[in-house]
Design a protein around this motif. Sequence first.
Motif, short mmCIF file in Angstrom:
data_model
loop_
_atom_site.label_atom_id
_atom_site.label_comp_id
_atom_site.label_asym_id
_atom_site.label_seq_id
_atom_site.Cartn_x
_atom_site.Cartn_y
_atom_site.Cartn_z
N ALA A 4 0.84 -1.20 0.00
CA ALA A 4 0.00 0.00 0.00
C ALA A 4 0.88 1.25 0.00
CB ALA A 4 -0.92 0.01 1.21
N ALA A 5 0.31 2.34 -0.53
CA ALA A 5 1.01 3.63 -0.54
C ALA A 5 -0.04 4.74 -0.57
CB ALA A 5 1.95 3.73 -1.74
N ILE A 6 0.39 5.95 -0.22
CA ILE A 6 -0.50 7.11 -0.25
C ILE A 6 -0.19 7.91 -1.51
CG2 ILE A 6 -1.26 9.18 0.95
CD1 ILE A 6 -1.99 6.58 2.34
N ASP A 14 -3.53 0.34 -3.63
CA ASP A 14 -3.18 -1.05 -3.27
C ASP A 14 -2.56 -1.71 -4.50
OD1 ASP A 14 -3.09 -3.75 -2.63
OD2 ASP A 14 -4.93 -3.67 -1.45
N ALA A 15 -1.29 -2.16 -4.39
CA ALA A 15 -0.58 -2.74 -5.52
C ALA A 15 -1.12 -4.09 -5.92
CB ALA A 15 0.91 -2.87 -5.20
N THR A 16 -1.90 -4.73 -5.06
CA THR A 16 -2.42 -6.07 -5.38
C THR A 16 -3.70 -6.02 -6.19
OG1 THR A 16 -3.73 -6.22 -3.34
CG2 THR A 16 -1.41 -6.90 -3.22
N LEU A 17 -4.29 -4.83 -6.38
CA LEU A 17 -5.53 -4.69 -7.14
C LEU A 17 -5.24 -4.21 -8.55
CD1 LEU A 17 -7.79 -3.03 -4.42
CD2 LEU A 17 -7.90 -5.39 -5.23
N PRO A 18 -6.00 -4.70 -9.54
CA PRO A 18 -5.73 -4.31 -10.94
C PRO A 18 -5.80 -2.79 -11.14
CG PRO A 18 -7.21 -6.20 -10.86
CD PRO A 18 -7.08 -5.70 -9.45
N ASP A 19 -6.77 -2.13 -10.49
CA ASP A 19 -6.90 -0.67 -10.64
C ASP A 19 -6.35 0.07 -9.45
OD1 ASP A 19 -8.72 -1.36 -8.75
OD2 ASP A 19 -10.39 -0.21 -9.60
N GLY A 21 -7.18 0.01 -6.66
CA GLY A 21 -8.24 0.38 -5.72
C GLY A 21 -8.76 1.79 -5.91
N ARG A 22 -8.19 2.53 -6.86
CA ARG A 22 -8.60 3.93 -7.07
C ARG A 22 -8.77 4.25 -8.55
NH1 ARG A 22 -9.77 3.55 -2.62
NH2 ARG A 22 -9.26 4.88 -0.82
N GLY A 23 -9.00 3.25 -9.39
CA GLY A 23 -9.20 3.50 -10.81
C GLY A 23 -7.94 3.91 -11.54
N LEU A 24 -6.77 3.51 -11.06
CA LEU A 24 -5.50 3.86 -11.70
C LEU A 24 -4.87 2.61 -12.29
CD1 LEU A 24 -3.98 6.16 -8.90
CD2 LEU A 24 -5.21 6.88 -10.95
N ALA A 92 -13.65 -15.01 -2.34
CA ALA A 92 -14.90 -15.25 -1.61
C ALA A 92 -15.90 -14.11 -1.82
CB ALA A 92 -14.61 -15.43 -0.13
N ASP A 93 -15.59 -13.19 -2.75
CA ASP A 93 -16.46 -12.07 -3.08
C ASP A 93 -16.58 -11.09 -1.91
OD1 ASP A 93 -17.97 -10.57 -4.82
OD2 ASP A 93 -19.87 -11.50 -4.23
N TRP A 94 -15.48 -10.90 -1.19
CA TRP A 94 -15.38 -9.86 -0.16
C TRP A 94 -14.30 -8.89 -0.59
CZ3 TRP A 94 -16.38 -9.97 5.64
CH2 TRP A 94 -17.60 -10.63 5.92
N HIS A 95 -14.35 -7.69 -0.01
CA HIS A 95 -13.33 -6.69 -0.27
C HIS A 95 -12.14 -6.95 0.64
CE1 HIS A 95 -11.47 -2.88 -1.27
NE2 HIS A 95 -11.41 -2.56 0.02
N ALA A 96 -10.91 -6.90 0.10
CA ALA A 96 -9.70 -7.12 0.89
C ALA A 96 -8.80 -5.90 0.77
CB ALA A 96 -8.98 -8.37 0.42
N GLU A 97 -8.37 -5.39 1.89
CA GLU A 97 -7.46 -4.24 1.93
C GLU A 97 -6.26 -4.60 2.78
OE1 GLU A 97 -7.65 0.60 2.76
OE2 GLU A 97 -9.34 -0.71 3.28
N LEU A 98 -5.05 -4.42 2.25
CA LEU A 98 -3.83 -4.81 2.95
C LEU A 98 -3.30 -3.66 3.79
CD1 LEU A 98 -3.90 -6.59 0.16
CD2 LEU A 98 -1.60 -7.22 0.90
#
Length: 473
Positions: A4-6, A14-19, A21-24, A92-98
């Motif tokens: 994660a980064a700000i 979040d580097a583990t998400l395709p976007d 987590g913020r549409g990027l 499992a169709d839940w949101h995951a945040e590291l």
Amino acid sequence: MAFAAIHPEAGRIDATLPDLGRGLTWDQVHKTRPRVALRCPECGHGVHAKVSARKLRYFAHDPGRPTDCAWLNESLEHHLLKLELATAIRAADWHAELEVRAPDGTWRADVLASSHDGTQRVAWEAQLSPITNEDIQERTERYWAEGIGVCWVSPGGKAPWIGSVPSIRVQEPHDDQPWTVVDGPAAFHFEHGTWIVIDAPQLTAFIGWVLHEQTIVHRVRSRYRRIWYPTSEGYRRRNLIWTTSRHIDTETRHEAMRQRQEERKRQREKQERRAEQQRQAEAEARRIEEERQREVQRQEQERQRKIREAEMAVRWEEQQRQRAIEAEQARRRREAEERQRQEQARAAEEQRLWQEQREHQMAVQWWAELSHTQIQELQDAVAEPLWKKQATRAEFDTQGASADNAYGIAIYIRRRLHGILRPSPASLHRLPAVVPVFVRNAREAHDLINTGNIEPARVVHFNLPDHEQMSLM
């Protein structure tokens, strides 16, 4: 390394998400010119986007990083396990945040799982470093205070806190096997009356069960906390396990059945005690009646003897005066001897009764040293090796300690006398020949051997303490 980064404009990414987590896209933060001013969420120091040799996306600290940043001390194994947890949560169709920190800083979750409506949250903690039971319990209670569920995950072989908090132990992928759960989930088997660890479910499946409440944390009843592990063929103590409501209900039914059995056993023992008391009372009444009849017979015999002597004295009074005198002297001697015999018999009876009373009192004192738990502990110590090595069940005399067994408890195997449990030192002369005896420890064995009434080879002792120990609940 961090996932994660700000971002200066988008906020937390979040580097583990395709976007992210913020549409990027990843290209919008990786090797851009000019470089995006990313910061570490933990320490605030500058970070930059990187890709490892395994194609793993992450954020690395810029030069001059602070040495006290918690994320710098996390190993690659720790990061890979966090990534695996996040992937399973999303499957499992839940949101995951590291790497999520509480607003007030009271907790920091490795991976925080959230339902889509935001009403449910579960923290998944990858715990690789050593931690005390007290610390992990305190951190667990912080989550609970915020209404957040938690599961601690250990990939190591030794995790003493497994079972004291909601937790599992996992095994890394090997051969063609994915991540699996090897400790934590269990099922209750009614016929065996015990919890048994289930056979290595996949980590992804287990996380789905937990998030969808198909599997829940259960505090095991104290009687059933020895959990059977089929792979190691041994037991381990666990206070908390993961299981289903059906198995919890099965445990409840088994406990109710066991309590009914114990109540029936208590009633049966009570009836047996009453029957024994009745038999003893009847035997005592018979003894008193027989003694009375013997006394009546003796008195009648004495009366008849005197009549005969009087008749003989009249017939021979003139002619056999001297013989009568000698007969009278002989009679007096016999009476004196009779009195002496009776006194000796009475003294012997008093000595016997005194000896029995003394042995009984010493036996009471001998057994008063132990609590019911310690007696049960000694019985388990005798029975367990017989069961493990010979598959043979030891049966203890339900009447308890008896004088015939030197105020010890008879032990039977297949209805044959196997030994005596903890006979009284003062009554060893009552022991059956060559029968072994079993005591708690070397001190009790020393007490028996010192009497000189038993061979040391017949005494078997265990390394059990003199005082009752408190068990961990």
